[in-house]
Design an enzyme around this catalytic site. Sequence first.
Site, PDB file in Angstrom:
ATOM      1  N   GLU A 187       7.947   1.512   4.237  1.00  0.00           N
ATOM      2  CA  GLU A 187       7.567   0.762   5.427  1.00  0.00           C
ATOM      3  C   GLU A 187       7.745  -0.716   5.138  1.00  0.00           C
ATOM      4  O   GLU A 187       7.407  -1.185   4.049  1.00  0.00           O
ATOM      5  CB  GLU A 187       6.097   1.046   5.787  1.00  0.00           C
ATOM      6  CG  GLU A 187       5.588   0.206   6.961  1.00  0.00           C
ATOM      7  CD  GLU A 187       4.122   0.458   7.293  1.00  0.00           C
ATOM      8  OE1 GLU A 187       3.319   0.647   6.361  1.00  0.00           O
ATOM      9  OE2 GLU A 187       3.786   0.452   8.487  1.00  0.00           O
TER      10      GLU A 187
ATOM     11  N   HIS B  14       4.775   7.274   2.481  1.00  0.00           N
ATOM     12  CA  HIS B  14       5.555   6.050   2.319  1.00  0.00           C
ATOM     13  C   HIS B  14       4.881   5.074   1.372  1.00  0.00           C
ATOM     14  O   HIS B  14       3.670   5.104   1.179  1.00  0.00           O
ATOM     15  CB  HIS B  14       5.827   5.364   3.661  1.00  0.00           C
ATOM     16  CG  HIS B  14       4.605   4.804   4.354  1.00  0.00           C
ATOM     17  ND1 HIS B  14       3.907   5.489   5.310  1.00  0.00           N
ATOM     18  CD2 HIS B  14       3.972   3.610   4.238  1.00  0.00           C
ATOM     19  CE1 HIS B  14       2.897   4.753   5.756  1.00  0.00           C
ATOM     20  NE2 HIS B  14       2.906   3.596   5.116  1.00  0.00           N
TER      21      HIS B  14
ATOM     22  N   HIS C 199       2.121  -0.515  15.148  1.00  0.00           N
ATOM     23  CA  HIS C 199       1.155   0.568  15.009  1.00  0.00           C
ATOM     24  C   HIS C 199      -0.093   0.200  15.810  1.00  0.00           C
ATOM     25  O   HIS C 199      -0.554  -0.939  15.737  1.00  0.00           O
ATOM     26  CB  HIS C 199       0.669   0.685  13.562  1.00  0.00           C
ATOM     27  CG  HIS C 199       1.628   1.298  12.597  1.00  0.00           C
ATOM     28  ND1 HIS C 199       2.389   2.401  12.861  1.00  0.00           N
ATOM     29  CD2 HIS C 199       1.892   0.980  11.303  1.00  0.00           C
ATOM     30  CE1 HIS C 199       3.091   2.719  11.786  1.00  0.00           C
ATOM     31  NE2 HIS C 199       2.824   1.874  10.829  1.00  0.00           N
TER      32      HIS C 199
ATOM     33  N   HIS D 284      -5.736  -1.716   4.807  1.00  0.00           N
ATOM     34  CA  HIS D 284      -5.654  -0.583   3.887  1.00  0.00           C
ATOM     35  C   HIS D 284      -4.930  -0.970   2.616  1.00  0.00           C
ATOM     36  O   HIS D 284      -3.986  -1.753   2.627  1.00  0.00           O
ATOM     37  CB  HIS D 284      -5.029   0.654   4.520  1.00  0.00           C
ATOM     38  CG  HIS D 284      -3.686   0.450   5.176  1.00  0.00           C
ATOM     39  ND1 HIS D 284      -3.346  -0.659   5.902  1.00  0.00           N
ATOM     40  CD2 HIS D 284      -2.594   1.248   5.203  1.00  0.00           C
ATOM     41  CE1 HIS D 284      -2.121  -0.530   6.358  1.00  0.00           C
ATOM     42  NE2 HIS D 284      -1.630   0.604   5.947  1.00  0.00           N
TER      43      HIS D 284
ATOM     44  N   HIS E 265       0.846  -1.194   0.000  1.00  0.00           N
ATOM     45  CA  HIS E 265       0.000   0.000   0.000  1.00  0.00           C
ATOM     46  C   HIS E 265       0.876   1.237   0.000  1.00  0.00           C
ATOM     47  O   HIS E 265       2.101   1.134   0.076  1.00  0.00           O
ATOM     48  CB  HIS E 265      -0.929   0.017   1.230  1.00  0.00           C
ATOM     49  CG  HIS E 265      -0.208   0.144   2.544  1.00  0.00           C
ATOM     50  ND1 HIS E 265       0.164  -0.942   3.306  1.00  0.00           N
ATOM     51  CD2 HIS E 265       0.226   1.227   3.232  1.00  0.00           C
ATOM     52  CE1 HIS E 265       0.779  -0.520   4.411  1.00  0.00           C
ATOM     53  NE2 HIS E 265       0.838   0.787   4.384  1.00  0.00           N
TER      54      HIS E 265
ATOM     55  N   TYR F 127       9.385   2.187   9.818  1.00  0.00           N
ATOM     56  CA  TYR F 127       9.457   3.239   8.799  1.00  0.00           C
ATOM     57  C   TYR F 127      10.929   3.579   8.614  1.00  0.00           C
ATOM     58  O   TYR F 127      11.641   3.803   9.602  1.00  0.00           O
ATOM     59  CB  TYR F 127       8.754   4.512   9.253  1.00  0.00           C
ATOM     60  CG  TYR F 127       7.247   4.550   9.171  1.00  0.00           C
ATOM     61  CD1 TYR F 127       6.513   3.641   8.410  1.00  0.00           C
ATOM     62  CD2 TYR F 127       6.555   5.545   9.838  1.00  0.00           C
ATOM     63  CE1 TYR F 127       5.134   3.724   8.340  1.00  0.00           C
ATOM     64  CE2 TYR F 127       5.169   5.637   9.776  1.00  0.00           C
ATOM     65  CZ  TYR F 127       4.462   4.722   9.027  1.00  0.00           C
ATOM     66  OH  TYR F 127       3.104   4.823   8.965  1.00  0.00           O
TER      67      TYR F 127
HETATM   68 FE   LIG Z   1       1.761   1.987   5.948  1.00  0.00          FE
END
Ligand SMILES: [Fe+2]
Lengths: 309, 109
Positions: free
Chosen positions: A267, A216, A248, A201, A154, A257
């Site tokens: 990432e 990112h 996260h 996501h 992503h 990151y």
């Molecule tokens: Fe991400």
Amino acid sequence: MAVTGVLRPGHAQIRVLNLEEDVKFYRDVFGLVEQGRDAQGRVYFKAWDERDHNSVILRQADTAGIDFFGFKVDSVATLNKLEGDLNAYGVKTERVPAGEMLATGERVRFEVPTGHVIELYAEKKDVGNGLGYSNPAPWNKQSETGFAPTRMDHALLGGGDLDGARDIFINVLGFYLTEEVVAEDGKTQIAVWLSCSNKTHDIAFVRCPENGKLHHVSYWIETWEKVLRAADLMSMNDVPVDIGPTRHGITRGATIYAFDRSGNRFETFSGGYISYPDMHVLTWPIQHLPEGLDYAQRKLHETFLTVFS
Amino acid sequence: MGVQAEPRTAVMVRITDTGESYKCHTDESLLTGMHRMGKRGIPVGCRGGGCSVCKVQVVAGAYSQIRAMSREYVSEEDLAHGRVLACCVAPRGEIELAVIGKLNKAVTR
Ligand SMILES: [Fe+2]
């Protein structure tokens, strides 16, 4: 079949300041597989387990950042339909001919209000992951080289009109909102996570003062153990780390990151939960952004909202 | 790692805004030197020339560019006036600089 329409992120074209240095980085340190170069001098890569020809394209430029982010759709019919839907929604599109990118069919290209160029395409050559389609082995040498993500997963993009970009993805392209960071007013979204699949996501947006920014591009690693191995490799290769390794709160991914040789953040992450479109949105009030980003340390990482390429 | 064949040269870097100073080698970037010494003053961002948070104005002293810097954040004019990214230049001798870049949190204010 449940996953229809837009299937997944398919390619990201990233600008680099010193092509050969970043080719070495993405190939030897990251462990992406080099797939070839085109007449423009762009260098194509894929993650070892991806089956389509390419997913990450590097272009020499005098600025860093992202040129465009592309999604694969399930058919040419869907491509045509979504282009019509975009136009009806007031989004101008253009066609990029087949072959403009190596092994890639015709693309529908448009700009979202955050200033990012998004593409849709239906065809990219299936070159396989080298393990075959009959009685395949589970992994190979490439899966043990470098960070060795299995896929480009992503991107998080930054720009001003987050609402406008979000609306196009939700109202036209069939994405749904999974998580959000909201400002003190309880309404204004500072960041949104959008899915077109069972992933938490497939694309995310963060509000930032400049348009067209890259926060990112993210890559999927199979296990937390391998994320930690990537952390070792980052230190062994002088890769500037931004956050992590940590987990996260947002999306629950175990993450690092860090930055490529041109200052583009990437990432490497693992995990998270399986998401469905009927699930309630998860909200992170801005004062809980420290946990949202870094659940282990609950540290306020100022770079999250300020460092873009 | 092994023993360095040539001794490295270290020079003083002074940040005028904060009065902070630190020793930086002439073969490392101004930002790497600061970071390594645990000092603060210049914001630390991408460290690859792609963002602008470590932008500085060189007030006095000579430097050499050791990495490419994004043209989006460092123009020809910037270069001509000694406005550079601290992650991309190394000091040649004693050097003095003012911080331009910042961690701008425009959205939450
Ligand atoms: Fe991400």
